[in-house]
Scaffold this active site. Structure first.
Site, PDB file in Angstrom:
ATOM      1  N   ASP A   1      -8.709   0.667   1.475  1.00  0.00           N
ATOM      2  CA  ASP A   1      -8.755   1.275   0.147  1.00  0.00           C
ATOM      3  C   ASP A   1     -10.029   0.768  -0.675  1.00  0.00           C
ATOM      4  OD1 ASP A   1      -6.371   1.951   0.444  1.00  0.00           O
ATOM      5  OD2 ASP A   1      -5.367   0.345  -0.614  1.00  0.00           O
TER       6      ASP A   1
ATOM      7  N   THR B   1      -2.739   6.246  -4.265  1.00  0.00           N
ATOM      8  CA  THR B   1      -1.563   6.980  -3.683  1.00  0.00           C
ATOM      9  C   THR B   1      -0.432   6.813  -4.239  1.00  0.00           C
ATOM     10  OG1 THR B   1      -1.307   5.109  -1.913  1.00  0.00           O
ATOM     11  CG2 THR B   1      -2.468   7.354  -1.499  1.00  0.00           C
ATOM     12  N   THR B   2      -0.230   5.476  -4.724  1.00  0.00           N
ATOM     13  CA  THR B   2       0.921   4.908  -5.590  1.00  0.00           C
ATOM     14  C   THR B   2       0.807   5.611  -6.963  1.00  0.00           C
ATOM     15  OG1 THR B   2       0.958   2.760  -4.397  1.00  0.00           O
ATOM     16  CG2 THR B   2       2.391   2.977  -6.455  1.00  0.00           C
TER      17      THR B   2
ATOM     18  N   ASP C   1       0.989  -1.148   0.008  1.00  0.00           N
ATOM     19  CA  ASP C   1      -0.056  -0.012   0.032  1.00  0.00           C
ATOM     20  C   ASP C   1       0.804   1.320   0.114  1.00  0.00           C
ATOM     21  OD1 ASP C   1      -2.667   1.360   0.488  1.00  0.00           O
ATOM     22  OD2 ASP C   1      -1.647   2.086   2.301  1.00  0.00           O
TER      23      ASP C   1
END
Length: 551
Positions: free
Chosen positions: A384, A94-95, A61
């Site tokens: 998520d 986010t990545t 994550d």
């Protein structure tokens, strides 16, 4: 005096100007993007993070990785903050934010080396971002059924340690989100994930109401209450501490006995007010005195103390109880109701269940797993999934995943770029190139042939804009039929955040920092960098790797 240097900054201050500052910040962003890039997609790898206390976190994550890393370089920290904001707003992506921002800055560096002004690059990227958002809104499809929400949840959890049970977990997430929906919105703060180690992930379940990680005050209190009338209080059921400056004169044993009797009467009065309200279950955010515990037990009340604020809010949402901050205000109309409240032991863990609520707007998912590390990792995947399902419920629009929407964006942005005159066109075309990083990374992380698959993907998009990469089979397929769906809001927010972060970093042409400040964030006295980034070069910023020589 003509050759005498003039110092306007304190001794020991480090300054990096123009090309040096820009190159340093771009390199930092690329390093950070490189760290998290291998975690992207269903075939992404995990990172093992070990903190100073030796605690281990295993995750892919992006938000967790960046939160746990001790990053010192200022530009990299700005990217981390951008990723955290993405997590807060939409719960996922986010990545992607960091990877896209890193690629945008890499493309910007190429333009700058070709002599394009920074202001032109920034303007081109800004216009390209606005156009990309417009295109995404045009190609988005409606999502107004439970089946689509299930696909969104499955897509969000893919590759996050839950693949063998993602269909089951996705069902729990969708049911929980729909249960708490109010006026087209689903506040995921009203859903808590209760982790219990032991058994398998498939044994996870959605509770009929709320689950809290608390046991009653005493073993002699009821462990199950039918037709529960629930009081929730932010008021201590105990005597207030006597001020240290207070003086009490006691001159005889009778006075001392009277003093103790008075204290006991005060506690008894507090408990009587709870009993008179009709409550048979009490959740108190503050403390409960041992004597009060005795009287509550005698009255047959199931009582809990030091209940977390977040749990109190969920109990309020689920049962309709009103939080009481002064015991004098406690009355029957402030009580909540539940069919039953009971204590249950799962493996070696005792939990309290509040069930059969009339119209609960809060819920709990009990997550099982063989070890603590497993439940922690899958809990992040559930977080998520809850975020993207809530975003889909609220907006009602989704995009085709698997790199399909990025290929559409590249095609449309190239057409748009060619319609723009001047050097700004070059920036827009580079922006389009940068977006290829998402499908390319998905392919690379799956160990597939990048060049041929990207070519096949672009060719297939001449006939259908739903074609993406199946990273499990290595083929280009219809992602809509495959059920790979992403919320529109997540993708839009990711592009906007990445664009703004890249622009912010590109506009910095001077870095001024005290040497001590840099050392305190990343390097120790011997010059070794403990920031988690490559070692600091001589005279460089804390947390940054060796910089190329100034051109």
């Amino acid at each position: 005096m003509a050759n005498q240097p003039i110092f306007i900054l304190p001794e020991g201050t480090e300054r990096y100007s123009k090309r040096d500052a820009l190159r340093m910040n771009i390199t930092a962003a690329k390093v950070l993007a490189g760290i998290v890039r291998t975690t992207l997609g269903p075939k992404g790898m995990d990172k093992m993070l070990v903190n100073g206390m030796g605690d281990i976190t295993i995750t892919n994550d992006g938000a967790t990785i960046m939160r746990e890393m001790d990053i010192a370089q200022p530009a990299a920290r700005m990217l981390v903050e951008t990723a955290k904001k993405q997590e807060e707003i939409v719960g996922d992506g986010t990545t992607s934010v960091v990877v896209i921002a890193g690629e945008l800055l890499a493309k910007a560096e190429e333009l700058l080396e070709d002599g394009i002004a920074t202001s032109v690059v920034v303007k081109g990227f800004r216009n390209a971002t606005a156009k990309a958002v417009e295109i995404l809104n045009e190609i988005a499809i409606d999502a107004d059924d439970k089946e689509t929400l299930q696909k969104v949840a499955v897509t969000a959890m893919s590759g996050k340690g839950s693949d063998y049970a993602k269909e089951h977990l996705a069902g729990l997430v969708v049911d929980a989100a729909l249960r708490i929906e109010e006026d087209g919105e689903s506040d995921i703060d009203n859903i808590n994930i209760q982790r219990v180690s032991g058994d398998s992930v498939e044994d996870s379940f959605l509770a009929e109401g709320i689950v809290i990680d608390k046991s009653p005050l005493s073993k002699n209190m009821p462990e199950s209450v039918e037709d529960a009338k629930i009081a929730i209080m932010k008021y201590p059921i105990e005597l207030k501490d006597i001020n240290t400056s207070t003086k009490i004169d006691i001159t005889s044993p009778d006075q001392f006995a009277a003093f103790l009797d008075n204290e006991e009467e005060m506690i008894k009065d507090l408990v009587n007010q709870i009993v008179e309200s009709g409550a048979n279950v009490l959740f108190c955010q503050k403390g409960i005195d041992d004597l009060a515990e005795h009287y509550l037990k005698k009255a047959g009340i199931m009582a809990f103390k030091r209940v977390k604020k977040s749990d109190m809010e969920r109990i309020e949402k689920a049962t309709g109880a009103k939080l009481v901050t002064d015991i004098e205000d406690l009355s029957e109309d402030k009580l909540g109701h539940a069919g039953k409240v009971y204590l249950k032991k799962l493996f070696d863990h005792k939990l309290t269940f509040i069930e059969e609520c009339e119209n609960p707007k809060a819920s709990s998912i009990v997550l099982r797993g063989s070890t603590r590390y497993v439940t922690e990792q899958i809990a992040r995947a559930l977080d998520d999934a809850l975020g993207v399902v809530a975003a889909t419920i609220e907006e009602g629009k989704v995009l085709i995943g698997g790199g399909a929407c990025e290929i559409d964006l590249i095609k449309e942005l190239r057409d748009y770029g060619e319609s723009v005159s001047g050097r700004e066109q070059l920036a827009i075309l580079k922006y389009a190139e940068a977006l290829e990083v998402i499908p390319r990374t998905l392919i690379e992380n799956a160990g597939l042939d990048t060049i041929n698959l990207i070519a096949d993907l672009k060719a297939a998009h001449e006939d259908s804009n739903a074609i993406g990469i199946n990273v499990f089979t290595g083929e280009v397929v219809d992602m809509k039929d495959a059920g790979v769906i992403e919320p529109l809001r997540v993708k839009v927010q990711a592009l906007q955040s990445a664009g703004e972060a890249a622009e912010m970093i590109l506009r910095i042409d001077d870095m001024i920092a005290a040497r001590n400040a840099l050392n305190s964030t990343g390097a120790d006295e011997s010059g070794n960098d403990n920031s988690g980034m490559p070692p600091m070069p001589p005279g460089g910023m804390g947390g940054m790797g060796g910089m190329p020589p100034m051109m």
